[in-house]
Every structure is written in C-alpha cells, then in structure tokens.
Design a protein around this motif. Structure first.
Motif, PDB file in Angstrom:
ATOM      1  N   GLY A   6       0.813  -1.214   0.000  1.00 50.06           N
ATOM      2  CA  GLY A   6       0.000   0.000   0.000  1.00 50.06           C
ATOM      3  C   GLY A   6       0.844   1.260   0.000  1.00 50.06           C
ATOM      4  O   GLY A   6       0.502   2.254  -0.639  1.00 50.06           O
ATOM      5  N   TYR A   7       1.968   1.215   0.711  1.00 51.20           N
ATOM      6  CA  TYR A   7       2.831   2.395   0.787  1.00 51.20           C
ATOM      7  C   TYR A   7       3.567   2.630  -0.535  1.00 51.20           C
ATOM      8  O   TYR A   7       3.628   3.754  -1.034  1.00 51.20           O
ATOM      9  CB  TYR A   7       3.833   2.241   1.922  1.00 51.20           C
ATOM     10  CG  TYR A   7       4.785   3.416   2.046  1.00 51.20           C
ATOM     11  CD1 TYR A   7       4.363   4.611   2.624  1.00 51.20           C
ATOM     12  CD2 TYR A   7       6.089   3.336   1.563  1.00 51.20           C
ATOM     13  CE1 TYR A   7       5.216   5.693   2.726  1.00 51.20           C
ATOM     14  CE2 TYR A   7       6.958   4.414   1.661  1.00 51.20           C
ATOM     15  CZ  TYR A   7       6.517   5.583   2.248  1.00 51.20           C
ATOM     16  OH  TYR A   7       7.372   6.653   2.335  1.00 51.20           O
ATOM     17  N   TYR A  10       0.612   2.753  -3.934  1.00 50.38           N
ATOM     18  CA  TYR A  10      -0.299   3.894  -4.086  1.00 50.38           C
ATOM     19  C   TYR A  10      -0.191   4.881  -2.922  1.00 50.38           C
ATOM     20  O   TYR A  10      -1.110   5.651  -2.653  1.00 50.38           O
ATOM     21  CB  TYR A  10      -1.753   3.417  -4.238  1.00 50.38           C
ATOM     22  CG  TYR A  10      -2.162   2.290  -3.333  1.00 50.38           C
ATOM     23  CD1 TYR A  10      -2.668   2.536  -2.060  1.00 50.38           C
ATOM     24  CD2 TYR A  10      -2.054   0.980  -3.751  1.00 50.38           C
ATOM     25  CE1 TYR A  10      -3.053   1.507  -1.236  1.00 50.38           C
ATOM     26  CE2 TYR A  10      -2.439  -0.071  -2.926  1.00 50.38           C
ATOM     27  CZ  TYR A  10      -2.938   0.195  -1.673  1.00 50.38           C
ATOM     28  OH  TYR A  10      -3.310  -0.842  -0.854  1.00 50.38           O
ATOM     29  N   LYS A  11       0.972   4.863  -2.236  1.00 51.01           N
ATOM     30  CA  LYS A  11       1.311   5.888  -1.229  1.00 51.01           C
ATOM     31  C   LYS A  11       0.265   6.027  -0.133  1.00 51.01           C
ATOM     32  O   LYS A  11      -0.056   7.127   0.305  1.00 51.01           O
ATOM     33  CB  LYS A  11       1.517   7.253  -1.918  1.00 51.01           C
ATOM     34  CG  LYS A  11       2.532   7.238  -3.042  1.00 51.01           C
ATOM     35  CD  LYS A  11       3.896   6.791  -2.568  1.00 51.01           C
ATOM     36  CE  LYS A  11       4.911   6.776  -3.703  1.00 51.01           C
ATOM     37  NZ  LYS A  11       6.227   6.230  -3.289  1.00 51.01           N
ATOM     38  N   GLU A  12      -0.277   4.906   0.338  1.00 45.23           N
ATOM     39  CA  GLU A  12      -1.231   4.943   1.438  1.00 45.23           C
ATOM     40  C   GLU A  12      -0.481   4.605   2.727  1.00 45.23           C
ATOM     41  O   GLU A  12      -0.236   3.441   3.038  1.00 45.23           O
ATOM     42  CB  GLU A  12      -2.385   3.957   1.198  1.00 45.23           C
ATOM     43  CG  GLU A  12      -3.511   4.103   2.201  1.00 45.23           C
ATOM     44  CD  GLU A  12      -4.731   3.298   1.813  1.00 45.23           C
ATOM     45  OE1 GLU A  12      -5.829   3.881   1.744  1.00 45.23           O
ATOM     46  OE2 GLU A  12      -4.589   2.093   1.548  1.00 45.23           O
ATOM     47  N   ARG A  64      -7.453  -2.503  -3.551  1.00 44.19           N
ATOM     48  CA  ARG A  64      -7.409  -1.134  -3.040  1.00 44.19           C
ATOM     49  C   ARG A  64      -6.807  -0.203  -4.086  1.00 44.19           C
ATOM     50  O   ARG A  64      -7.287   0.923  -4.273  1.00 44.19           O
ATOM     51  CB  ARG A  64      -6.570  -1.103  -1.753  1.00 44.19           C
ATOM     52  CG  ARG A  64      -6.488   0.268  -1.095  1.00 44.19           C
ATOM     53  CD  ARG A  64      -7.843   0.738  -0.631  1.00 44.19           C
ATOM     54  NE  ARG A  64      -7.735   1.960   0.167  1.00 44.19           N
ATOM     55  CZ  ARG A  64      -8.781   2.666   0.571  1.00 44.19           C
ATOM     56  NH1 ARG A  64     -10.002   2.289   0.250  1.00 44.19           N
ATOM     57  NH2 ARG A  64      -8.607   3.755   1.310  1.00 44.19           N
ATOM     58  N   TYR A  65      -5.773  -0.676  -4.769  1.00 46.66           N
ATOM     59  CA  TYR A  65      -5.133   0.123  -5.816  1.00 46.66           C
ATOM     60  C   TYR A  65      -6.122   0.445  -6.935  1.00 46.66           C
ATOM     61  O   TYR A  65      -6.205   1.584  -7.408  1.00 46.66           O
ATOM     62  CB  TYR A  65      -3.932  -0.622  -6.369  1.00 46.66           C
ATOM     63  CG  TYR A  65      -3.275   0.048  -7.557  1.00 46.66           C
ATOM     64  CD1 TYR A  65      -2.469   1.169  -7.382  1.00 46.66           C
ATOM     65  CD2 TYR A  65      -3.487  -0.426  -8.845  1.00 46.66           C
ATOM     66  CE1 TYR A  65      -1.876   1.800  -8.467  1.00 46.66           C
ATOM     67  CE2 TYR A  65      -2.894   0.191  -9.936  1.00 46.66           C
ATOM     68  CZ  TYR A  65      -2.092   1.301  -9.751  1.00 46.66           C
ATOM     69  OH  TYR A  65      -1.517   1.920 -10.828  1.00 46.66           O
ATOM     70  N   LEU A  68      -8.711   3.028  -5.718  1.00 49.46           N
ATOM     71  CA  LEU A  68      -8.182   4.390  -5.618  1.00 49.46           C
ATOM     72  C   LEU A  68      -7.850   4.970  -6.984  1.00 49.46           C
ATOM     73  O   LEU A  68      -8.002   6.169  -7.211  1.00 49.46           O
ATOM     74  CB  LEU A  68      -6.924   4.391  -4.737  1.00 49.46           C
ATOM     75  CG  LEU A  68      -7.133   4.082  -3.250  1.00 49.46           C
ATOM     76  CD1 LEU A  68      -5.798   4.025  -2.528  1.00 49.46           C
ATOM     77  CD2 LEU A  68      -8.048   5.111  -2.600  1.00 49.46           C
ATOM     78  N   SER A 132      -8.770   0.601   4.045  1.00 48.47           N
ATOM     79  CA  SER A 132      -7.455   0.255   3.512  1.00 48.47           C
ATOM     80  C   SER A 132      -7.268  -1.262   3.436  1.00 48.47           C
ATOM     81  O   SER A 132      -7.923  -2.026   4.152  1.00 48.47           O
ATOM     82  CB  SER A 132      -6.354   0.865   4.377  1.00 48.47           C
ATOM     83  OG  SER A 132      -6.309   0.229   5.638  1.00 48.47           O
TER      84      SER A 132
END
Length: 211
Positions: A6-7, A10-12, A64-65, A68, A132
């Motif tokens: 996630g990080y 897509y920078k979550e 999730r990607y 978003l 998330s």
C-alpha cells in the motif's frame, strides 16, 4: 504485505493507530502459531496458511489500488468466478476422479460453496473499496481465531490455551481499533461540516457587503 504494498504502490501510509494495531495483531498471531506447534499440528499446514495470508495481502492491495485509481470503484466481485473455476480444476486434479460424496456430505459441500465461501469472498472483495487493504487484512485474522472455535463447537478439537489467549488479544485489539477509527471518522465529518458552514457564512457575508 498489505502495508508495504500500500505504501509503495499507491502511497497509502499508516497512521500510529494502525501501526500499533498491526504490531499487537502480529504478536497475537505468533501466540496462536506457537500454540498450534505445541499441539503437534502440521508444520506444512501452518506454512501453507502463512503463504495464503501473504497472497491474500497482495490481493487486497490490488483491489485497493484499483479502487483508488478508478474513482468509480469498479465491481471486482465477478473475479471470484474465475478464481472458483481455477480452484475447482486444481481440486479435481489433486483430488482425483470420480468425486464420490455421501448425501449429507454433498449438502455440506453445497452449503459451503454456494453460501459460506461465495458470500465471504464477495464481501472481502468489496472491503478494500471502503477501507485500507491493511485493515481488511487485519480483520481477516478473526478467521484464524474463529476457525478453532467452530471446530470446538462442532465437538472435535479443543483449541490450545495459547490459541485462546492469542484470539482474545486479537479481538480486543481489532475492537479498540474499530472504535477509534469510527471516532476519527466522526471527528473528521464534524470538522468538514464546520468548515463548510464557515465557508458558506463568509460567502454570504461578502455578498451582502458587495450589495
């Protein structure tokens, strides 16, 4: 896996609440894992379970990607149909043919396939659209605890004490996380409402001044 993907994908980023929850849940799962090893459970089975958790983390991160990236939140539930077909083919190859099941076993298989598995995977597929991937993965840990409970209630294996202890820690951690998450969401909604009212009043004030 979900947090790392996630990080980087897509920078979550995780907030402190999620980091603490993740650490506590990881410790709880380790306690459950140690309890299973002490109860002479299959090491291969535990390794396969860990591998399944890793692949599910990747699956949630991908969902999730997509959610978003595409703001319209595309429906990814139909992908479970393809997954079911692939799993069915693998099961036939490994299990052999012909498939013979007693009438009652056939009923349980139908109940499992039509309702239990299909509904659960449909819901966890929709989950990353709203929260998330990490949170979905954490809530999936409840399955780790409820599995031995259902088996015990069915009159079979008695769960080890460490499994019960790890389960209690896990459920408390996820419960506290959910309550704090709802509280944060309400605070954000309150701030958004206050900001909207303030902006509306200042617009009205400027309009009156110009008139």
């Amino acid at each position: 896996v979900s947090a790392i993907l996630g990080y980087f994908a897509y920078k979550e980023a995780m907030n402190m609440r999620m980091i603490i929850t993740c650490i506590v849940c990881f410790i709880a799962i380790l306690i459950v894992f140690v309890g299973d090893l002490k109860s002479n459970s299959s090491l291969v089975g535990n390794i396969l379970a860990i591998f399944a958790s890793l692949t599910l983390g990747m699956y949630f991160s991908m969902l999730r990607y997509i959610a978003l990236k595409d703001g319209d939140s595309p429906d990814m539930v139909p992908c479970n149909v393809v997954a079911g077909l692939v799993v069915g083919i693998i099961a036939l190859i490994l299990g052999g043919l012909p498939v013979v099941a007693a009438p009652m076993d056939g009923f349980y298989l139908l109940l499992q396939g039509v309702f239990t598995v299909s509904l659960s995977f449909a819901m966890i597929t929709m989950g990353p659209t709203y929260i998330s991937a990490l949170e979905v993965s954490l809530y999936m840990f409840i399955e780790t605890i409820l599995g031995p409970v259902w088996v015990y209630l069915g009159g079979y294996d008695v769960p080890p004490k460490l499994t019960v202890l790890g389960g209690m820690i896990l459920i408390i951690a996820l419960g506290v996380n959910s309550l704090l998450s709802l509280r944060e969401e309400r605070l954000l909604q309150g701030l958004a409402s206050s900001s909207s009212l303030s902006s509306s009043s200042s617009t009205t004030s400027s309009t009156s001044t110009s008139v």
